[in-house]
Design a protein around this motif. Structure first.
Motif, PDB file in Angstrom:
ATOM      1  N   UNK A  13       5.249   0.387  -1.920  1.00  0.00           N
ATOM      2  CA  UNK A  13       6.150  -0.025  -0.851  1.00  0.00           C
ATOM      3  C   UNK A  13       5.548  -1.237  -0.140  1.00  0.00           C
ATOM      4  N   UNK A  14       6.350  -2.239   0.120  1.00  0.00           N
ATOM      5  CA  UNK A  14       5.852  -3.448   0.779  1.00  0.00           C
ATOM      6  C   UNK A  14       5.227  -3.153   2.139  1.00  0.00           C
ATOM      7  N   UNK A  15       5.959  -2.430   2.972  1.00  0.00           N
ATOM      8  CA  UNK A  15       5.518  -2.256   4.352  1.00  0.00           C
ATOM      9  C   UNK A  15       4.269  -1.394   4.470  1.00  0.00           C
ATOM     10  N   UNK A  16       4.168  -0.313   3.669  1.00  0.00           N
ATOM     11  CA  UNK A  16       2.952   0.497   3.749  1.00  0.00           C
ATOM     12  C   UNK A  16       1.747  -0.294   3.244  1.00  0.00           C
ATOM     13  N   UNK A  17       1.938  -1.098   2.210  1.00  0.00           N
ATOM     14  CA  UNK A  17       0.841  -1.916   1.698  1.00  0.00           C
ATOM     15  C   UNK A  17       0.450  -2.978   2.710  1.00  0.00           C
ATOM     16  N   UNK A  18       1.443  -3.627   3.282  1.00  0.00           N
ATOM     17  CA  UNK A  18       1.176  -4.654   4.287  1.00  0.00           C
ATOM     18  C   UNK A  18       0.436  -4.057   5.481  1.00  0.00           C
ATOM     19  N   UNK A  19       0.823  -2.884   5.905  1.00  0.00           N
ATOM     20  CA  UNK A  19       0.146  -2.215   7.014  1.00  0.00           C
ATOM     21  C   UNK A  19      -1.321  -1.969   6.687  1.00  0.00           C
ATOM     22  N   UNK A  20      -1.608  -1.464   5.494  1.00  0.00           N
ATOM     23  CA  UNK A  20      -2.995  -1.206   5.110  1.00  0.00           C
ATOM     24  C   UNK A  20      -3.807  -2.490   5.080  1.00  0.00           C
ATOM     25  N   UNK A  21      -3.301  -3.495   4.378  1.00  0.00           N
ATOM     26  CA  UNK A  21      -4.079  -4.730   4.233  1.00  0.00           C
ATOM     27  C   UNK A  21      -4.246  -5.469   5.552  1.00  0.00           C
ATOM     28  N   UNK A  58       6.161  -4.861  -5.188  1.00  0.00           N
ATOM     29  CA  UNK A  58       6.654  -3.481  -5.271  1.00  0.00           C
ATOM     30  C   UNK A  58       7.000  -3.137  -6.717  1.00  0.00           C
ATOM     31  N   UNK A  59       6.533  -1.981  -7.157  1.00  0.00           N
ATOM     32  CA  UNK A  59       6.833  -1.502  -8.505  1.00  0.00           C
ATOM     33  C   UNK A  59       8.341  -1.364  -8.684  1.00  0.00           C
ATOM     34  N   UNK A  60       8.829  -1.862  -9.817  1.00  0.00           N
ATOM     35  CA  UNK A  60      10.277  -1.876 -10.058  1.00  0.00           C
ATOM     36  C   UNK A  60      10.761  -0.803 -11.022  1.00  0.00           C
ATOM     37  N   UNK A  61       9.858  -0.271 -11.842  1.00  0.00           N
ATOM     38  CA  UNK A  61      10.286   0.722 -12.822  1.00  0.00           C
ATOM     39  C   UNK A  61       9.172   1.749 -13.014  1.00  0.00           C
ATOM     40  N   UNK A  62       9.427   2.712 -13.879  1.00  0.00           N
ATOM     41  CA  UNK A  62       8.475   3.811 -14.068  1.00  0.00           C
ATOM     42  C   UNK A  62       7.132   3.318 -14.599  1.00  0.00           C
ATOM     43  N   UNK A  63       7.129   2.379 -15.508  1.00  0.00           N
ATOM     44  CA  UNK A  63       5.869   1.855 -16.049  1.00  0.00           C
ATOM     45  C   UNK A  63       5.045   1.180 -14.954  1.00  0.00           C
ATOM     46  N   UNK A  64       5.701   0.413 -14.101  1.00  0.00           N
ATOM     47  CA  UNK A  64       4.977  -0.229 -12.997  1.00  0.00           C
ATOM     48  C   UNK A  64       4.515   0.799 -11.976  1.00  0.00           C
ATOM     49  N   UNK A  65       5.343   1.794 -11.673  1.00  0.00           N
ATOM     50  CA  UNK A  65       4.938   2.837 -10.724  1.00  0.00           C
ATOM     51  C   UNK A  65       3.716   3.580 -11.248  1.00  0.00           C
ATOM     52  N   UNK A  66       3.635   3.775 -12.550  1.00  0.00           N
ATOM     53  CA  UNK A  66       2.488   4.474 -13.138  1.00  0.00           C
ATOM     54  C   UNK A  66       1.198   3.668 -13.008  1.00  0.00           C
ATOM     55  N   UNK A  70      -4.089   2.132 -10.392  1.00  0.00           N
ATOM     56  CA  UNK A  70      -4.896   2.232 -11.610  1.00  0.00           C
ATOM     57  C   UNK A  70      -4.892   0.920 -12.381  1.00  0.00           C
ATOM     58  N   UNK A  71      -4.750  -0.167 -11.679  1.00  0.00           N
ATOM     59  CA  UNK A  71      -4.584  -1.455 -12.352  1.00  0.00           C
ATOM     60  C   UNK A  71      -5.841  -1.951 -13.046  1.00  0.00           C
ATOM     61  N   UNK A  72      -6.984  -1.367 -12.713  1.00  0.00           N
ATOM     62  CA  UNK A  72      -8.236  -1.792 -13.360  1.00  0.00           C
ATOM     63  C   UNK A  72      -8.912  -0.619 -14.066  1.00  0.00           C
ATOM     64  N   UNK A  73      -8.145   0.418 -14.383  1.00  0.00           N
ATOM     65  CA  UNK A  73      -8.676   1.535 -15.148  1.00  0.00           C
ATOM     66  C   UNK A  73      -9.776   2.307 -14.447  1.00  0.00           C
ATOM     67  N   UNK A  74      -9.782   2.321 -13.123  1.00  0.00           N
ATOM     68  CA  UNK A  74     -10.791   3.059 -12.370  1.00  0.00           C
ATOM     69  C   UNK A  74     -12.047   2.276 -12.049  1.00  0.00           C
ATOM     70  N   UNK A  75     -12.130   1.052 -12.524  1.00  0.00           N
ATOM     71  CA  UNK A  75     -13.280   0.192 -12.221  1.00  0.00           C
ATOM     72  C   UNK A  75     -13.047  -0.552 -10.915  1.00  0.00           C
ATOM     73  N   UNK A  76     -14.130  -1.027 -10.324  1.00  0.00           N
ATOM     74  CA  UNK A  76     -13.975  -1.934  -9.193  1.00  0.00           C
ATOM     75  C   UNK A  76     -13.320  -3.190  -9.743  1.00  0.00           C
ATOM     76  N   UNK A 117      -5.272   2.013  -0.242  1.00  0.00           N
ATOM     77  CA  UNK A 117      -4.430   3.184  -0.023  1.00  0.00           C
ATOM     78  C   UNK A 117      -3.882   3.772  -1.304  1.00  0.00           C
ATOM     79  N   UNK A 118      -3.964   3.058  -2.416  1.00  0.00           N
ATOM     80  CA  UNK A 118      -3.450   3.556  -3.691  1.00  0.00           C
ATOM     81  C   UNK A 118      -4.542   4.049  -4.631  1.00  0.00           C
ATOM     82  N   UNK A 119      -5.810   3.797  -4.284  1.00  0.00           N
ATOM     83  CA  UNK A 119      -6.911   4.222  -5.138  1.00  0.00           C
ATOM     84  C   UNK A 119      -7.560   3.099  -5.917  1.00  0.00           C
TER      85      UNK A 119
END
Length: 128
Positions: A13-21, A58-66, A70-76, A117-119
């Motif tokens: 979500x744009x607003x929750x992400x913007x709030x965190x950052x 913002x994620x637009x479909x199920x693949x993006x939501x997944x 986890x965009x870096x496979x758990x790495x920093x 906020x997403x891990x």
């Protein structure tokens, strides 16, 4: 080529992400443009800088939501440099940022890994 302008971070979500950052990390909003199709062009970057920004997409479909969190496979995957490690670490902790370890002092500098906020994992780093 002179520099990388933006890096995309897929969010729920744009607003929750913007709030965190903005609130927890202290970033500033560089741009928030309605694209007219329900999406927005939202860019944040560390306050007072003009370098690389993060496009909060913002994620637009199920693949993006997944992929959210986890965009870096758990790495920093992201490295946030600071000139005041102790001050920024304490400010971020007080704002609810989850650090995964106590600060370490390595030959290359002071560092502590935290999650957004997403891990997604980040290093807060003050180079030596």
């Amino acid at each position: 080529m002179s520099h990388i302008a933006l890096v995309t971070l897929v969010v729920r979500d744009y607003d929750e992400a913007l709030s965190f950052y903005a609130d927890a990390l202290g970033f500033e909003l560089a741009e928030d443009t309605d694209r007219g199709d329900g999406s927005r062009w939202v860019v944040v970057r560390p306050r007072g800088t003009s370098g690389t920004g993060i496009l909060l997409a913002r994620a637009k479909d199920e693949a993006q939501r997944a992929s959210v969190g986890a965009q870096t496979g758990g790495r920093v995957g992201f490295f946030l440099h600071t000139e005041d490690f102790a001050g920024d670490h304490e400010r971020m902790r007080a704002a609810g940022v989850r650090f995964l370890e106590e600060p370490r002092h390595e030959a290359y500098g002071s560092v502590a890994v935290f999650e957004d906020l997403y891990g997604n994992r980040w290093d807060l780093l003050q180079p030596a």
